[in-house]
Design a protein around this motif. Structure first.
Motif, PDB file in Angstrom:
ATOM      1  N   ALA A  25     -10.723  29.413 -81.823  1.00  0.00           N
ATOM      2  CA  ALA A  25     -10.129  29.187 -80.443  1.00  0.00           C
ATOM      3  C   ALA A  25     -10.822  28.183 -79.801  1.00  0.00           C
ATOM      4  CB  ALA A  25     -10.371  30.613 -79.781  1.00  0.00           C
ATOM      5  N   GLY A  26     -12.430  28.158 -79.659  1.00  0.00           N
ATOM      6  CA  GLY A  26     -12.987  27.238 -78.987  1.00  0.00           C
ATOM      7  C   GLY A  26     -12.528  25.769 -79.206  1.00  0.00           C
ATOM      8  N   PHE A  27     -12.529  25.346 -80.699  1.00  0.00           N
ATOM      9  CA  PHE A  27     -11.942  24.046 -81.097  1.00  0.00           C
ATOM     10  C   PHE A  27     -10.518  23.758 -80.691  1.00  0.00           C
ATOM     11  CE2 PHE A  27      -9.240  22.214 -84.173  1.00  0.00           C
ATOM     12  CZ  PHE A  27      -9.512  20.966 -84.211  1.00  0.00           C
ATOM     13  N   VAL A  28      -9.717  24.973 -80.601  1.00  0.00           N
ATOM     14  CA  VAL A  28      -8.270  24.497 -80.012  1.00  0.00           C
ATOM     15  C   VAL A  28      -8.637  24.145 -78.597  1.00  0.00           C
ATOM     16  CG1 VAL A  28      -6.012  25.624 -79.786  1.00  0.00           C
ATOM     17  CG2 VAL A  28      -7.130  25.818 -81.822  1.00  0.00           C
ATOM     18  N   ILE A  29      -9.109  24.925 -78.018  1.00  0.00           N
ATOM     19  CA  ILE A  29      -9.183  24.730 -76.514  1.00  0.00           C
ATOM     20  C   ILE A  29      -9.603  23.436 -75.989  1.00  0.00           C
ATOM     21  CG2 ILE A  29     -10.402  25.560 -74.121  1.00  0.00           C
ATOM     22  CD1 ILE A  29     -10.035  28.275 -75.300  1.00  0.00           C
ATOM     23  N   ALA A  30     -10.922  22.886 -76.783  1.00  0.00           N
ATOM     24  CA  ALA A  30     -11.430  21.814 -76.496  1.00  0.00           C
ATOM     25  C   ALA A  30     -10.715  20.513 -77.108  1.00  0.00           C
ATOM     26  CB  ALA A  30     -12.927  21.806 -77.469  1.00  0.00           C
ATOM     27  N   ALA A  31     -10.084  20.390 -78.248  1.00  0.00           N
ATOM     28  CA  ALA A  31      -9.036  19.577 -78.544  1.00  0.00           C
ATOM     29  C   ALA A  31      -8.029  19.436 -77.852  1.00  0.00           C
ATOM     30  CB  ALA A  31      -8.671  19.799 -80.133  1.00  0.00           C
ATOM     31  N   VAL A  55       0.300  14.461 -89.452  1.00  0.00           N
ATOM     32  CA  VAL A  55       0.784  15.696 -89.103  1.00  0.00           C
ATOM     33  C   VAL A  55       0.860  15.730 -87.702  1.00  0.00           C
ATOM     34  CG1 VAL A  55      -1.251  16.885 -88.626  1.00  0.00           C
ATOM     35  CG2 VAL A  55       0.675  18.297 -89.441  1.00  0.00           C
ATOM     36  N   PRO A  56       1.760  16.394 -86.989  1.00  0.00           N
ATOM     37  CA  PRO A  56       2.023  16.430 -85.456  1.00  0.00           C
ATOM     38  C   PRO A  56       0.525  17.068 -84.875  1.00  0.00           C
ATOM     39  CG  PRO A  56       3.958  17.306 -86.628  1.00  0.00           C
ATOM     40  CD  PRO A  56       2.983  17.004 -87.423  1.00  0.00           C
ATOM     41  N   TYR A  60      -1.993  19.826 -86.328  1.00  0.00           N
ATOM     42  CA  TYR A  60      -3.206  19.789 -86.733  1.00  0.00           C
ATOM     43  C   TYR A  60      -4.159  20.610 -86.219  1.00  0.00           C
ATOM     44  CZ  TYR A  60      -7.730  16.858 -86.968  1.00  0.00           C
ATOM     45  OH  TYR A  60      -8.938  16.294 -87.403  1.00  0.00           O
ATOM     46  N   LEU A  61      -3.960  21.062 -84.877  1.00  0.00           N
ATOM     47  CA  LEU A  61      -4.917  22.231 -84.172  1.00  0.00           C
ATOM     48  C   LEU A  61      -4.552  23.614 -84.898  1.00  0.00           C
ATOM     49  CD1 LEU A  61      -4.506  21.156 -80.384  1.00  0.00           C
ATOM     50  CD2 LEU A  61      -6.213  20.318 -82.175  1.00  0.00           C
ATOM     51  N   THR A  62      -3.120  23.787 -84.940  1.00  0.00           N
ATOM     52  CA  THR A  62      -2.879  25.386 -85.758  1.00  0.00           C
ATOM     53  C   THR A  62      -3.354  25.271 -86.939  1.00  0.00           C
ATOM     54  OG1 THR A  62      -0.925  25.107 -84.266  1.00  0.00           O
ATOM     55  CG2 THR A  62      -0.868  26.741 -86.123  1.00  0.00           C
ATOM     56  N   GLY A  63      -3.168  24.456 -87.823  1.00  0.00           N
ATOM     57  CA  GLY A  63      -3.589  24.225 -89.230  1.00  0.00           C
ATOM     58  C   GLY A  63      -5.261  24.345 -89.459  1.00  0.00           C
ATOM     59  N   GLY A  64      -5.874  23.623 -88.596  1.00  0.00           N
ATOM     60  CA  GLY A  64      -7.121  23.598 -88.497  1.00  0.00           C
ATOM     61  C   GLY A  64      -7.761  24.810 -88.039  1.00  0.00           C
ATOM     62  N   ALA A  65      -7.406  25.440 -86.995  1.00  0.00           N
ATOM     63  CA  ALA A  65      -7.866  26.751 -86.590  1.00  0.00           C
ATOM     64  C   ALA A  65      -7.498  27.653 -87.597  1.00  0.00           C
ATOM     65  CB  ALA A  65      -7.125  26.878 -85.081  1.00  0.00           C
ATOM     66  N   VAL A 106     -15.724  18.733 -89.064  1.00  0.00           N
ATOM     67  CA  VAL A 106     -14.664  17.673 -89.736  1.00  0.00           C
ATOM     68  C   VAL A 106     -13.566  17.472 -89.024  1.00  0.00           C
ATOM     69  CG1 VAL A 106     -13.275  17.302 -91.770  1.00  0.00           C
ATOM     70  CG2 VAL A 106     -15.458  18.248 -92.131  1.00  0.00           C
ATOM     71  N   LEU A 107     -13.127  18.596 -88.560  1.00  0.00           N
ATOM     72  CA  LEU A 107     -11.673  18.467 -87.788  1.00  0.00           C
ATOM     73  C   LEU A 107     -11.991  17.787 -86.350  1.00  0.00           C
ATOM     74  CD1 LEU A 107     -10.485  22.179 -88.204  1.00  0.00           C
ATOM     75  CD2 LEU A 107      -9.356  20.013 -88.957  1.00  0.00           C
ATOM     76  N   ALA A 108     -13.038  17.915 -85.607  1.00  0.00           N
ATOM     77  CA  ALA A 108     -13.548  17.307 -84.696  1.00  0.00           C
ATOM     78  C   ALA A 108     -13.785  15.755 -84.743  1.00  0.00           C
ATOM     79  CB  ALA A 108     -14.751  17.944 -83.923  1.00  0.00           C
ATOM     80  N   ALA A 109     -14.487  15.664 -85.959  1.00  0.00           N
ATOM     81  CA  ALA A 109     -14.692  14.178 -86.259  1.00  0.00           C
ATOM     82  C   ALA A 109     -13.440  13.130 -86.500  1.00  0.00           C
ATOM     83  CB  ALA A 109     -15.816  14.131 -87.566  1.00  0.00           C
ATOM     84  N   GLY A 110     -12.527  13.970 -87.217  1.00  0.00           N
ATOM     85  CA  GLY A 110     -11.125  13.249 -87.377  1.00  0.00           C
ATOM     86  C   GLY A 110     -10.513  12.967 -86.102  1.00  0.00           C
ATOM     87  N   LEU A 111     -10.460  14.080 -85.170  1.00  0.00           N
ATOM     88  CA  LEU A 111      -9.833  13.935 -83.752  1.00  0.00           C
ATOM     89  C   LEU A 111     -10.525  12.838 -83.050  1.00  0.00           C
ATOM     90  CD1 LEU A 111      -7.243  15.023 -82.683  1.00  0.00           C
ATOM     91  CD2 LEU A 111      -8.922  16.757 -81.650  1.00  0.00           C
ATOM     92  N   MET A 112     -11.729  12.890 -83.087  1.00  0.00           N
ATOM     93  CA  MET A 112     -12.701  11.882 -81.965  1.00  0.00           C
ATOM     94  C   MET A 112     -12.523  10.546 -82.524  1.00  0.00           C
ATOM     95  SD  MET A 112     -13.649  13.739 -79.548  1.00  0.00           S
ATOM     96  CE  MET A 112     -14.631  12.274 -78.945  1.00  0.00           C
TER      97      MET A 112
END
Length: 319
Positions: A25-31, A55-56, A60-65, A106-112
């Motif tokens: 949840a924290g990842f989704v909110i920050a992303a 991916v949309p 990305y957020l839903t699948g990653g979370a 990994v998810l955050a690095a890909g997004l950043m």
């Protein structure tokens, strides 16, 4: 309900479920705060030339979370099973926490790595975020391993203490001992085996290896582990190769006394007809006759232990 509570450590289970979900949840909110700064769709797979699978942003957020939560819960929940050893539970908890944090990294690095880019095909994961997040993940996993203290409702030590109170005779008659040949015999085997192996090495490496293995097997046949309980006696060379199991209910007579190994075919394991012998040397041994006519003769550490084993099996001293 009581059975479930006895199987699971409730505090560990609450953390095992709560931590990965909160982390996801924290990842989704920050992303979400980067929604307008990344291309649409975003890349989720890269090679040396850039993004290759897309991916949309919402996907990305839903699948990653979901991956973070499910993988973290699956691993951390193993730490809540009270039947597992304490060390195993600590490893699972630290591993689950570390894996969920690494996935977020990994998810955050890909997004950043895609922030400010117009086309996701020209992006790569941010190496600084990946490196710093991985380092923090390792450090936090170590801290979790050292600090997590599994709750033990019923340990083997507690069970042993209860048995000592309720069944003192059973505890007294449950023990393990090792019988082995004299140390000089092992020294002789080591010297002869090593010398022959070195000489054979001049002819063939395989022959040298075969001689070494034969010497090792011969030495192992001179170390016997005997597990005694009121229900059965188990014989195993080196504690690994089981060569006999004697059920107390099947015993007709048990005795003890000095024997000569040569009379039973020599040292080690011998099986002639219905006679099974497991002798590591000539000397004190237990002699057991079963109701089906089978007979077991095995070495004992000393006369006192031989007498005790015969007593457990319901026999009397051999005349």
């Amino acid at each position: 309900m009581g059975e479930r509570e006895g199987r699971w450590d409730r505090k560990a289970v609450r953390f095992a479920v709560g931590f990965p979900i909160l982390l996801a949840a924290g990842f989704v909110i920050a992303a979400i705060t980067f929604r307008g700064q990344v291309p649409e769709p975003v890349a989720w797979f890269w090679d040396a030339d850039g993004g290759r699978a897309f991916v949309p942003f919402a996907g990305y957020l839903t699948g990653g979370a979901l991956v973070v939560a499910l993988v973290g819960i699956a691993l951390c929940l193993q730490a809540g099973i009270q039947a597992r050893p304490v060390v195993s539970r600590k490893i699972f908890m630290a591993g689950g926490v570390g894996m969920s944090m690494f996935l977020v990294t990994v998810l955050a690095a890909g997004l950043m790595g895609q922030v400010g880019a117009k086309d996701a095909r020209l992006t790569h994961p941010d190496p600084i975020v990946l490196a710093s997040g991985s380092g923090a993940t390792v450090a936090f996993s170590i801290v979790m391993f050292m600090s997590f203290k599994p709750e033990e409702r019923w340990s083997p030590r507690d069970e042993q203490a209860l048995l000592e109170v309720l069944e003192p005779e059973r505890v007294r008659d449950t023990f393990v001992f090792w019988a082995h040949a004299r140390s000089s015999v092992f020294v002789m085997l080591a010297v002869v085996g090593s010398q022959l192996s070195l000489l054979a090495l001049l002819l063939s490496a395989w022959l040298s290896l075969a001689i070494f293995l034969v010497s090792l097997v011969a030495a192992s046949m001179l170390i016997l582990r005997v597990s005694v309980s009121p229900d059965k006696v188990t014989l195993a060379f080196m504690g690994l190769v089981r060569v006999g199991r004697i059920r107390t209910a099947d015993v007709l007579r048990a005795g003890y006394g000095a024997v000569v190994a040569r009379a039973y075919g020599g040292w080690g394991y011998r099986h002639r007809g219905k006679v099974v012998s497991a002798l590591v040397s000539s000397g004190e041994a237990v002699d057991v006759l079963c109701r089906d006519g089978s007979r077991f003769v095995f070495s004992a550490k000393d006369p006192a232990i031989a007498e005790h084993v015969a007593d457990v099996l319901g026999g009397a001293p051999a005349k």
